[in-house]
Design a protein around this motif. Structure first.
Motif, PDB file in Angstrom:
ATOM      1  N   CYS A   1       0.848  -1.197   0.000  1.00 61.20           N
ATOM      2  CA  CYS A   1       0.000   0.000   0.000  1.00 61.20           C
ATOM      3  C   CYS A   1       0.876   1.238   0.000  1.00 61.20           C
ATOM      4  CB  CYS A   1      -0.883  -0.010   1.243  1.00 61.20           C
ATOM      5  SG  CYS A   1      -1.804   1.510   1.484  1.00 61.20           S
ATOM      6  N   ILE A   2       0.563   2.217  -0.860  1.00 62.37           N
ATOM      7  CA  ILE A   2       1.333   3.459  -0.849  1.00 62.37           C
ATOM      8  C   ILE A   2       0.523   4.586  -0.215  1.00 62.37           C
ATOM      9  CG2 ILE A   2       2.850   2.914  -2.784  1.00 62.37           C
ATOM     10  CD1 ILE A   2       0.933   4.658  -4.527  1.00 62.37           C
ATOM     11  N   ARG A   3      -0.525   4.223   0.497  1.00 64.14           N
ATOM     12  CA  ARG A   3      -1.341   5.198   1.225  1.00 64.14           C
ATOM     13  C   ARG A   3      -1.835   6.325   0.322  1.00 64.14           C
ATOM     14  NH1 ARG A   3      -1.368   6.290   6.410  1.00 64.14           N
ATOM     15  NH2 ARG A   3      -0.889   8.427   5.893  1.00 64.14           N
ATOM     16  N   CYS A   4      -2.181   5.999  -0.915  1.00 66.00           N
ATOM     17  CA  CYS A   4      -2.582   7.047  -1.836  1.00 66.00           C
ATOM     18  C   CYS A   4      -3.967   7.568  -1.517  1.00 66.00           C
ATOM     19  CB  CYS A   4      -2.551   6.526  -3.270  1.00 66.00           C
ATOM     20  SG  CYS A   4      -3.837   5.316  -3.631  1.00 66.00           S
ATOM     21  N   ALA A   5      -4.705   6.822  -0.668  1.00 68.13           N
ATOM     22  CA  ALA A   5      -6.040   7.249  -0.228  1.00 68.13           C
ATOM     23  C   ALA A   5      -7.082   7.196  -1.331  1.00 68.13           C
ATOM     24  CB  ALA A   5      -6.001   8.639   0.414  1.00 68.13           C
TER      25      ALA A   5
ATOM     26  N   VAL B   1      -9.983   5.556   0.174  1.00 67.51           N
ATOM     27  CA  VAL B   1     -10.736   6.392   1.124  1.00 67.51           C
ATOM     28  C   VAL B   1     -11.694   7.294   0.347  1.00 67.51           C
ATOM     29  CG1 VAL B   1     -10.532   8.028   3.018  1.00 67.51           C
ATOM     30  CG2 VAL B   1      -8.725   6.364   2.627  1.00 67.51           C
ATOM     31  N   GLN B   2     -11.177   7.842  -0.756  1.00 68.66           N
ATOM     32  CA  GLN B   2     -12.026   8.738  -1.557  1.00 68.66           C
ATOM     33  C   GLN B   2     -13.113   7.948  -2.291  1.00 68.66           C
ATOM     34  OE1 GLN B   2     -10.373  11.012   0.230  1.00 68.66           O
ATOM     35  NE2 GLN B   2      -8.577  10.821  -1.089  1.00 68.66           N
TER      36      GLN B   2
ATOM     37  N   VAL C   1     -12.156   3.795   5.971  1.00 65.16           N
ATOM     38  CA  VAL C   1     -10.750   3.940   5.594  1.00 65.16           C
ATOM     39  C   VAL C   1     -10.235   2.531   5.283  1.00 65.16           C
ATOM     40  CG1 VAL C   1      -8.511   4.850   6.277  1.00 65.16           C
ATOM     41  CG2 VAL C   1     -10.581   5.905   7.144  1.00 65.16           C
TER      42      VAL C   1
ATOM     43  N   LEU D   1      -7.787   1.169   3.716  1.00 65.26           N
ATOM     44  CA  LEU D   1      -6.378   0.798   3.867  1.00 65.26           C
ATOM     45  C   LEU D   1      -6.051   0.501   5.322  1.00 65.26           C
ATOM     46  CD1 LEU D   1      -4.117   3.433   4.734  1.00 65.26           C
ATOM     47  CD2 LEU D   1      -5.600   4.373   3.005  1.00 65.26           C
TER      48      LEU D   1
ATOM     49  N   VAL E   1     -10.175   0.707  -7.447  1.00 62.44           N
ATOM     50  CA  VAL E   1      -9.280   1.828  -7.745  1.00 62.44           C
ATOM     51  C   VAL E   1      -7.856   1.616  -7.247  1.00 62.44           C
ATOM     52  CG1 VAL E   1     -11.083   3.585  -7.818  1.00 62.44           C
ATOM     53  CG2 VAL E   1      -9.966   3.064  -5.650  1.00 62.44           C
ATOM     54  N   CYS E   2      -7.624   0.622  -6.392  1.00 63.96           N
ATOM     55  CA  CYS E   2      -6.322   0.490  -5.727  1.00 63.96           C
ATOM     56  C   CYS E   2      -5.169   0.345  -6.725  1.00 63.96           C
ATOM     57  CB  CYS E   2      -6.326  -0.714  -4.797  1.00 63.96           C
ATOM     58  SG  CYS E   2      -4.742  -0.923  -3.963  1.00 63.96           S
TER      59      CYS E   2
ATOM     60  N   HIS F   1     -10.836  -3.806 -13.000  1.00 64.97           N
ATOM     61  CA  HIS F   1      -9.980  -2.896 -12.257  1.00 64.97           C
ATOM     62  C   HIS F   1      -9.755  -1.625 -13.050  1.00 64.97           C
ATOM     63  CE1 HIS F   1      -6.601  -1.493  -9.858  1.00 64.97           C
ATOM     64  NE2 HIS F   1      -7.029  -2.320  -8.931  1.00 64.97           N
ATOM     65  N   ALA F   2      -9.698  -0.504 -12.327  1.00 63.10           N
ATOM     66  CA  ALA F   2      -9.360   0.752 -12.975  1.00 63.10           C
ATOM     67  C   ALA F   2      -7.940   0.634 -13.512  1.00 63.10           C
ATOM     68  CB  ALA F   2      -9.454   1.890 -11.965  1.00 63.10           C
TER      69      ALA F   2
ATOM     70  N   THR G   1      -5.106   1.623 -13.040  1.00 63.32           N
ATOM     71  CA  THR G   1      -4.189   2.303 -12.131  1.00 63.32           C
ATOM     72  C   THR G   1      -3.093   1.338 -11.712  1.00 63.32           C
ATOM     73  OG1 THR G   1      -5.530   1.650 -10.256  1.00 63.32           O
ATOM     74  CG2 THR G   1      -5.932   3.837 -11.142  1.00 63.32           C
TER      75      THR G   1
ATOM     76  N   ILE H   1       0.960   1.595  -9.326  1.00 58.36           N
ATOM     77  CA  ILE H   1       1.915   2.498  -8.686  1.00 58.36           C
ATOM     78  C   ILE H   1       2.778   3.154  -9.753  1.00 58.36           C
ATOM     79  CG2 ILE H   1       3.848   2.623  -7.083  1.00 58.36           C
ATOM     80  CD1 ILE H   1       2.692   0.394  -5.526  1.00 58.36           C
TER      81      ILE H   1
ATOM     82  N   ILE I   1       8.743   0.785   0.257  1.00 58.00           N
ATOM     83  CA  ILE I   1       7.684   1.657  -0.264  1.00 58.00           C
ATOM     84  C   ILE I   1       6.411   1.568   0.587  1.00 58.00           C
ATOM     85  CG2 ILE I   1       6.919  -0.101  -1.928  1.00 58.00           C
ATOM     86  CD1 ILE I   1       6.290   2.299  -3.805  1.00 58.00           C
ATOM     87  N   GLY I   2       5.881   2.726   0.890  1.00 59.44           N
ATOM     88  CA  GLY I   2       4.630   2.779   1.645  1.00 59.44           C
ATOM     89  C   GLY I   2       4.803   2.767   3.150  1.00 59.44           C
TER      90      GLY I   2
ATOM     91  N   LEU J   1       2.137  10.884  -1.276  1.00 61.89           N
ATOM     92  CA  LEU J   1       1.014  10.027  -0.869  1.00 61.89           C
ATOM     93  C   LEU J   1       1.302   9.280   0.424  1.00 61.89           C
ATOM     94  CD1 LEU J   1       0.301   8.618  -4.418  1.00 61.89           C
ATOM     95  CD2 LEU J   1      -0.938  10.421  -3.234  1.00 61.89           C
ATOM     96  N   VAL J   2       2.521   8.747   0.517  1.00 60.19           N
ATOM     97  CA  VAL J   2       2.833   7.865   1.644  1.00 60.19           C
ATOM     98  C   VAL J   2       2.797   8.613   2.972  1.00 60.19           C
ATOM     99  CG1 VAL J   2       4.592   6.354   2.612  1.00 60.19           C
ATOM    100  CG2 VAL J   2       4.217   6.395   0.157  1.00 60.19           C
TER     101      VAL J   2
ATOM    102  N   VAL K   1      -4.720  10.523   5.024  1.00 63.52           N
ATOM    103  CA  VAL K   1      -5.569   9.939   3.989  1.00 63.52           C
ATOM    104  C   VAL K   1      -6.942  10.590   3.890  1.00 63.52           C
ATOM    105  CG1 VAL K   1      -4.418   7.704   3.987  1.00 63.52           C
ATOM    106  CG2 VAL K   1      -6.344   8.073   5.518  1.00 63.52           C
TER     107      VAL K   1
ATOM    108  N   PRO L   1     -13.003   9.991   8.032  1.00 65.71           N
ATOM    109  CA  PRO L   1     -14.290  10.366   7.432  1.00 65.71           C
ATOM    110  C   PRO L   1     -15.439   9.838   8.298  1.00 65.71           C
ATOM    111  CG  PRO L   1     -12.911   9.112   5.887  1.00 65.71           C
ATOM    112  CD  PRO L   1     -12.261   9.029   7.209  1.00 65.71           C
TER     113      PRO L   1
END
Lengths: 510, 364
Positions: free
Chosen positions: A375-379, A382-383, A390, A392, A423-424, B13-14, B16, B18, B117-118, B286-287, B291, B340
């Motif tokens: 995980c790179i915590r890109c959030a 979350v969005q 949350v 992650l 989206v991950c 999957h989108a 996307t 890394i 990473i992360g 991002l890391v 969030v 949130p």
């Protein structure tokens, strides 16, 4: 038309825009699937208790005959999809990822397709009392056909516990590929609307909101035209966004109100039903036809000719695939339902059930699998989460084995819509992880319950033993006293001796 | 049927990954970087190349030591991006070993020692920059005035090689203070702002990138365009950049209005130094950023506040690296407290109750 355009919508949180790929099958008219040589009709095609079989091996049944009756408050009966001979009742692979065997009735069609009037239709179902409508819906074996398969009559009877004011018809069909509800609305708008109005009567509500996503303009148009004469019914266009068809998010879009956590939309006075369910209600009440077939989309990149089919329940999936020209290449995944929330299928032998809205054979390019990375915590998750979670963080807690803290973070508020995993960028299987945790929690809860029960029974037993011991001791004491008393006046005889012992026994027993 | 491991939906999957995310960030940095090369010539190119090469080699070495498969992790582009960001914060004519030591610090100490990473708590590029600033203050604060490629004052290729890799005795660099450094010195001497402003770059020069500074802080305009591209591509959200620049501008305006003689105005603060680079590319890492959107607002505002405080009252003319690192340290706390709101629950996590709300007058 104007009132629909002016209808005020509210925004929901999160959501994603997957490529919808509905064009593969959207223009294919619904075709009836030819009867297969054998039907495998599971006794559990709904949420709740499995149905109890009423037929025996070798018996001849007519189309629409009751095969198994509903068991308990939350259950649904099962009817014969065609006339023929019962070949047996036994285990057959379930329409479920596990492929475990479930009790299934095997029916060999006789080719005559002869009906029996198992439910007697009435000329004017709008004269029926709401209770009677719900009873007939239950009798027809109708369950939520969007995939949830909750017995529809139970939902109609929510009227008895909540003050309801609105029926929402879910025509969002937000899952990619699926076009069966779209086709139903375009081809049978009158019948669908009739079913909708009957359900509104069954619920005792005045207002109906018929919600259809904006990516189905043709369906919106025909439903608007059909609903024009009924001022109570408003056809509402929804923005195209996944998961718009989630019951709670649909209600929020239409009313701006959130359903309380772990609660029902009925708490807001609203009940949501699916388009295909409405058509089934129409068939049951107008024509006395139980739920014995359903419309399904067979699609995906590996299917030669994607189609929308009206399929008898119990048809093996291989029969549908053959009818659609078979596979063009080896599918990467075979899915029941849509790609966002569907279930993997163990084999093509399993039968079509009441909740099957789609059969997808997806290629590698469509599945877009990727190597799982940290995980790179890109959030993004979350969005994307429509529930304000949350993902992650929940995933990290679950991986670390701390399920309780994941519950505190909202694990049980997750609707498993798959937006986060979709989206991950690291391709982390978030929903898989949450499903594991939910399953593990349920297993722990069962174990705990079992432990509690065992403890309770063991304690009850030792208390009982203790009481028996006490009673025995008391009885011995009494007998001793009696014997001593007997020694003193030797003339006293047998009757006096037995009575106290008998009394003691009687005391010890309860 | 091919037998695949059973895995829950979604089965789509989108597009996307890394690598895509990192690639887009590098694409956004490209115009400003190329312009930096033009302004500062070959030495900048050599320093940039050494820094990135060292970053990738450090990553490969760490992965080997950690026993992780090198291919997917090297191809994700994260080490390259870390090196790139670090190179952008260095004085363009700094010697090669500044870039190399910086990359080793960033990748090995800043990233891989936390678990790769992360996992890192602090922005690796900023860890390296702060370490370099403290250990090699001379090299890290010696800035040169822009000498565009192929212009008369620009060093030739051989001279450039000596500037980066050798001992630059032959070439006399036109050293020049950065705008923020200039103000700091002059205001410190008791000169008023008007007089101090005469001796440094104008606001237009800052926008156009004609001022002295590190490789990436020169053209505010190109950096801003890159940032807007990231917003458009939804790699970042507007929350951190807006909160950071907004807070910085707000504080600068406030103090400038109170005492126009001694406090630098908001536009100078925004356009000079690494404010825009930091707001769009560094604080938004991002890391190491929170969030939740509310958390990001707080994080950005904290960065803006600390940048202003460092620039105005602390010993260093520029404070983006310190500000971002201090706020990085707060990220776990922010993530813990600012989550949130869950659907169907209030902020405390209790299920919504409409009867109670009606009594309270329906305040949601």
């Amino acid at each position: 038309m104007d009132k629909a355009k002016k209808f005020k919508l509210f925004s929901i949180r999160g959501g994603v825009h997957p490529e919808d790929r509905k064009r593969l099958s959207a223009e294919q008219e619904i075709e009836p699937l030819p009867m297969p040589p054998l039907l495998h009709i599971p006794l559990q095609q709904h949420i709740g208790a499995p149905a109890e079989p009423l037929v025996r091996r070798g018996e001849m049944v007519k189309k629409g005959a009751l095969l198994a009756r509903s068991q308990g408050a939350i259950s649904a009966p099962v009817h014969a999809p065609t006339s023929g001979r019962i070949m047996g009742i036994g285990g057959y692979p379930a329409h479920h990822a596990s492929g475990l065997s479930v009790r299934t009735i095997t029916l060999k069609p006789d080719g005559r397709d002869e009906w029996i009037d198992s439910l007697d239709p009435v000329a004017e179902p709008f004269n029926l009392a709401p209770e009677e409508i719900a009873r007939r819906v239950a009798e027809a074996g109708i369950v939520g056909m969007g995939g949830a398969t909750f017995p529809s009559a139970v939902k109609l009877n929510l009227r008895q516990r909540y003050r309801l004011h609105t029926l929402v018809i879910n025509g969002a069909e937000c899952e990619p590929y699926l076009t069966c509800d779209d086709r139903l609305m375009r081809e049978q708008p009158g019948q669908v609307l009739d079913g909708v109005r009957l359900m509104a009567r069954g619920l005792g509500v005045e207002r109906v909101l018929f919600a259809i996503e904006d990516n189905k303009p043709a369906a919106q148009q025909v439903m608007r035209a059909a609903a024009r004469v009924y001022p109570a019914v408003t056809v509402v266009g929804l923005p195209t966004r996944y998961p718009m068809g989630s019951e709670k998010h649909l209600v929020q879009t239409l009313t701006g109100r959130e359903t309380p956590a772990r609660g029902l939309t009925a708490e807001l006075g609203i009940v949501v039903h699916n388009v295909a369910t409405a058509l089934a209600v129409y068939e049951a009440l107008r024509h006395g036809r139980p739920l014995i077939s359903r419309v399904m989309t067979v699609s995906g990149g590996a299917i030669r000719t994607p189609r929308n089919l009206r399929v008898p329940l119990g048809t093996p999936l291989s029969h549908l695939i053959d009818y659609c020209g078979g596979f063009t290449r080896e599918p990467s995944r075979l899915i029941s339902g849509g790609p966002m929330m569907g279930q993997p299928l163990p084999s093509t032998r399993v039968p079509v059930v009441k909740g099957s809205n789609g059969l997808l054979a997806l290629t590698d390019e469509e599945v877009q699998g990727g190597r799982e990375m940290p995980c790179i915590r890109c959030a993004s998750c979350v969005q994307a989460c429509p529930c304000g979670l949350v993902p992650l963080e929940m995933e990290a807690h679950i991986r670390a084995g701390s399920l309780d803290s994941s519950v505190r973070l909202g694990l049980l508020d997750c609707i498993a819509c798959g937006s986060c995993a979709y989206v991950c960028p690291s391709h982390i299987p978030l929903v898989h992880c949450f499903n594991y945790a939910k399953g593990e929690l349920a297993a722990r809860q069962r174990a705990q319950h079992k432990q509690g029960e065992t403890k309770r029974l063991a304690e009850a037993r030792s208390a009982r033993m203790e009481a028996a011991k006490q009673a025995k001791r008391a009885a011995m004491l009494k007998r001793k006293q009696a014997q001593e008393a007997k020694k003193a006046p030797p003339a006293e005889a047998a009757p006096a001796e037995t009575t106290p012992a008998e009394n003691a026994q009687a005391e010890a027993n309860p | 049927m091919t037998v695949k491991s059973p895995r829950s939906a979604p089965y789509t999957h989108a597009r996307t990954s890394i690598g895509r995310t990192m690639g887009l960030v590098m694409l956004a940095l490209l115009p400003a970087t190329l312009f930096g090369f033009y302004q500062f010539g070959w030495p900048a190119v050599f320093l940039f190349a050494s820094t990135l090469l060292a970053a990738v080699l450090a990553e490969a070495l760490s992965l080997r030591l950690a026993g992780k498969p090198p291919r997917p992790f090297l191809l994700d582009g994260s080490a390259l991006l870390t090196g790139w960001l670090l190179a952008l914060t260095l004085p363009p004519w700094a010697p090669w070993w500044i870039g190399v030591v910086g990359s080793l610090l960033a990748i090995i100490v800043g990233k891989q020692m936390f678990g790769g990473i992360g996992q890192n708590l602090f922005n690796p590029a900023m860890v390296a920059r702060v370490a370099l600033l403290i250990s090699s203050p001379l090299e890290m604060t010696l800035f040169t005035a822009p000498a565009p490629l192929f212009s008369a004052q620009a060093p030739g290729l051989v001279e450039s090689l000596t500037i980066t890799f050798g001992n630059p005795v032959g070439f006399d660099a036109v050293s020049s203070a950065t705008t923020l450094g200039h103000f700091k010195t002059e205001l410190g001497r008791g000169v008023t702002l008007d007089q101090a402003a005469a001796g440094t770059a104008s606001l237009w020069q800052l926008i156009g990138g004609e001022a002295a500074g590190s490789l990436g802080e020169t053209s505010a305009l190109l950096i801003l365009l890159g940032g807007l591209f990231l917003l458009y591509k939804r790699i970042i959200t507007w929350h951190i950049p807006l909160a950071m620049l907004g807070t910085l501008a707000l504080l600068a305006s406030l103090f400038h209005l109170l005492d126009p003689d001694h406090y630098v105005g908001p536009l100078t603060h925004l356009l000079s130094g690494a404010a825009i680079l930091g707001a769009f590319f560094i604080a938004t890492d991002l890391v190491t950023s929170p969030v939740s959107l509310r958390g990001q607002l707080l994080f950005g505002a904290g960065c803006g506040l600390l940048v202003y405080v460092t620039r105005t009252w602390a010993g260093y003319p520029e404070g983006v690296a310190f500000a971002v690192m201090l706020m990085n340290a707060c990220t776990p706390l922010i993530d813990h407290y600012l989550k949130p709101r869950i659907y169907g629950r209030d902020r405390k996590g209790e299920p919504l109750s409409y009867t109670e709300q009606a009594e309270k007058g329906g305040n949601a």
